[in-house]
Design a protein around this motif. Structure first.
Motif, PDB file in Angstrom:
ATOM      1  N   THR A  88       0.838  -1.201   0.000  1.00 37.39           N
ATOM      2  CA  THR A  88       0.000   0.000   0.000  1.00 37.39           C
ATOM      3  C   THR A  88       0.870   1.247   0.000  1.00 37.39           C
ATOM      4  OG1 THR A  88      -1.715  -1.208   1.214  1.00 37.39           O
ATOM      5  CG2 THR A  88      -1.911   1.183   1.137  1.00 37.39           C
ATOM      6  N   ARG A 203      -7.370   8.265   4.448  1.00 38.29           N
ATOM      7  CA  ARG A 203      -8.471   7.303   4.603  1.00 38.29           C
ATOM      8  C   ARG A 203      -8.316   6.151   3.608  1.00 38.29           C
ATOM      9  NH1 ARG A 203     -14.471   9.675   4.258  1.00 38.29           N
ATOM     10  NH2 ARG A 203     -13.529  10.924   5.935  1.00 38.29           N
ATOM     11  N   GLY A 204      -7.947   6.493   2.386  1.00 36.85           N
ATOM     12  CA  GLY A 204      -7.754   5.463   1.375  1.00 36.85           C
ATOM     13  C   GLY A 204      -6.626   4.519   1.723  1.00 36.85           C
ATOM     14  N   ALA A 207      -7.845   2.096   4.353  1.00 41.05           N
ATOM     15  CA  ALA A 207      -8.828   1.161   3.798  1.00 41.05           C
ATOM     16  C   ALA A 207      -8.165   0.093   2.937  1.00 41.05           C
ATOM     17  CB  ALA A 207      -9.868   1.933   2.979  1.00 41.05           C
ATOM     18  N   ALA A 211      -7.805  -3.934   3.576  1.00 43.22           N
ATOM     19  CA  ALA A 211      -8.300  -4.877   2.573  1.00 43.22           C
ATOM     20  C   ALA A 211      -7.204  -5.834   2.130  1.00 43.22           C
ATOM     21  CB  ALA A 211      -8.852  -4.110   1.373  1.00 43.22           C
TER      22      ALA A 211
END
Length: 262
Positions: A88, A203-204, A207, A211
């Motif tokens: 990420t 926030r992304g 998230a 995930a």
């Protein structure tokens, strides 16, 4: 003898691993400028944090003790969380720096495809090229073909037992797993890019990290279906379809969907 079904399954897995991400990207992004650069950026978003940083850290002596400290389940979650964090972070650098002025659905899809492709090329393709070569030698010369290459007798017998004793469907299951994994990587990149495009990067990040961690924790659960490879293939393919549908829905989250000049 390695069965023709097993060899066909190995070829299918090799083709899926090497070509699926490229074909997907070429079909969705055909006629659009800049997608190759985005694909390459996605590759770097995996390679640098995973291969250059995370894996060397996991090979340190102290890290080798983690399975004892955390236990089997704890270590699985640790690996999933650190993989999710590294990848990420790589995605965030891609969309925060390299593709800062081109955060659209197609650029994100291309980056995600590159991310998934390089992972498949590193994790799956070498193994299945090796499997096919060994299978050809076994079918032509038996274990003598392997020992002629310098493989020890015990290792040659073990390789022969593995290749001839594994059901063909299990070799194909590795291909359906890559289908599912690449599709997830595309979704994760598209989702993160959509948050970046709307000014919600933090926030992304959280998230997508969550995930990714959850997705990687699926692997031990799916391995329980190892005795039923056809069921495993069906489940992984179904999950790939669901992930594809979610990716398509994410297209609505972008202010624009065409690749700009990048």
């Amino acid at each position: 003898m390695v069965s023709s079904l097993s060899i066909a399954a190995m070829c299918a897995t090799l083709a899926l691993s090497a070509l699926y991400a490229i074909v997907l990207c070429a079909l969705v992004c055909r006629g659009q400028k800049g997608w190759v650069r985005c694909f390459l950026a996605g590759m770097l978003g995996f390679f640098v944090p995973q291969v250059c940083i995370r894996l060397p850290l996991l090979s340190l002596p102290a890290a080798q003790l983690l399975p004892l400290w955390l236990g089997g389940a704890g270590y699985t979650v640790f690996l999933a969380a650190t993989a999710g964090l590294a990848e990420t972070a790589g995605r965030a650098l891609v969309f925060g720096l390299v593709l800062k002025k081109a955060r659209t659905f197609r650029t994100a899809l291309a980056a995600g495809a590159g991310h998934g492709w390089i992972e498949a090329m590193l994790l799956v393709v070498p193994t299945y090229v090796n499997n096919l070569v060994l299978s050809a030698l076994l079918n032509a010369q038996g274990t003598a073909g392997l020992t002629a290459l310098g493989v020890g007798e015990a290792a040659a017998q073990q390789a022969a037992s593995l290749l001839t004793g594994t059901p063909g469907a299990m070799f194909l299951a590795a291909g359906s797993e890559r289908l599912m994994a690449v599709t997830f990587h595309v979704l994760a990149s598209v989702l993160l890019a959509s948050f970046f495009a709307r000014g919600k990067a933090a926030r992304g990040f959280l998230a997508v990290w969550a995930a990714h961690t959850a997705f990687d924790c699926l692997a031990p659960l799916l391995s329980a279906l190892g005795g039923a490879p056809l069921a495993l293939i069906a489940l992984e393919t179904a999950l790939a379809v669901v992930l594809s549908a979610l990716t398509a829905r994410c297209a609505r989250r972008f202010p624009q969907q065409d690749i700009q000049k990048v």
